[in-house]
Design an enzyme around this catalytic site. Structure first.
Site, PDB file in Angstrom:
ATOM      1  N   TYR A 124      -1.043  -0.467  10.439  1.00  0.00           N
ATOM      2  CA  TYR A 124      -1.255  -0.974   9.078  1.00  0.00           C
ATOM      3  C   TYR A 124      -0.144  -0.469   8.161  1.00  0.00           C
ATOM      4  CZ  TYR A 124      -3.417  -1.176   4.410  1.00  0.00           C
ATOM      5  OH  TYR A 124      -3.671  -1.389   3.076  1.00  0.00           O
TER       6      TYR A 124
ATOM      7  N   SER B  50       0.833  -1.195   0.000  1.00  0.00           N
ATOM      8  CA  SER B  50       0.000   0.000   0.000  1.00  0.00           C
ATOM      9  C   SER B  50       0.870   1.248   0.000  1.00  0.00           C
ATOM     10  CB  SER B  50      -0.903   0.019   1.241  1.00  0.00           C
ATOM     11  OG  SER B  50      -1.561   1.260   1.385  1.00  0.00           O
TER      12      SER B  50
END
Length: 245
Positions: free
Chosen positions: A156, A142
């Site tokens: 995350y 990501s």
């Protein structure tokens, strides 16, 4: 181009969303796909859909954070292509818990899936790839792992950034062996946010739309192919023109 006949591909977290899209596309290119998901019914549903369309697919339910389960699942299965897609944002919904308000227990889930899971699966298949002189490992990471995001998902971001760094290091170790290792850094995807959020999120993207599983799958098909033999140790942004690195 990008034909994957006689290749076996393991896609983790493939019971839905991006993972399912990648599985469908790799199967359409001739690969035999192993559909991993922590939930057996989701894995079976996607495998059944692919089989009904004429592809070769098998469900393979295990938890990527359980190293023993990963090793047992692939022990007798030569894996040519691994797509490390399984991931989560942790128990907290994205955007509601700033890092200063978290505790170590809050970090465990995101790090276990997004980093430890990638380590477990990559380690389980890598020796076989090296021995056979061919392999493709792809990490779905990501932009949050490189630029961070101001929505309360620091753990995350750490997990995804760690996975990208891990895979780059592995790529350099094995580059001479016929095994390539790359990551795809995703921007905002079509399953991000709830109903009514899509238009708002899309306005922040130069292409004015969110990414789809098919967008990711097309890039993965290339990275998994023979044609991508000189592409390794890269983290490739896939974000509709948005900055992810």
């Amino acid at each position: 181009m990008f034909k994957l006949d006689d290749k076996t591909a393991l896609i983790t977290g493939a019971g839905q969303n991006v993972g399912a899209g990648v599985a469908r596309t790799l199967a359409s290119q001739g690969a035999r796909v192993l559909i991993n998901d922590i939930l057996a019914d989701r894995a079976a549903a996607v495998a059944g859909e692919i089989a009904a369309a004429g592809g070769l697919a098998e469900p393979l339910a295990f938890d990527v954070t359980d190293g023993d389960a990963v090793r047992e699942a692939v022990a007798d299965r030569p894996i040519d292509i691994l797509v490390n897609n399984a991931g989560n944002a942790g128990a907290e919904a994205m955007g509601i818990k700033p890092f200063a308000q978290t505790e170590p227990a809050d970090w465990a889930g995101p790090l276990a899936v997004n980093l430890d899971g990638v380590m477990n699966c990559t380690h389980a298949v890598l020796a076989g790839m090296i021995e056979r002189g061919w392999g493709r490992i792809i990490g779905i990471v990501s932009g949050a792992g490189t630029i961070g995001v101001n929505i309360g998902v620091a753990a995350y971001s750490a997990g995804k950034g760690g996975a990208a760094g891990l895979l780059r290091s592995v790529a350099l170790e094995v580059a001479h062996s016929g095994v390539t290792v790359n990551s795809v850094a995703l921007g905002l995807m079509s399953h991000t946010g709830g109903t009514g959020a899509t238009d708002h999120l899309a306005r922040a993207i130069p292409t004015r739309r969110l990414g789809t599983p098919e967008d990711v799958a097309a890039l993965c098909a290339y990275l998994a192919s023979e044609e991508a033999s000189w592409m390794t140790a890269q983290t490739i942004p896939l974000a509709g023109g948005a900055i992810t690195s």
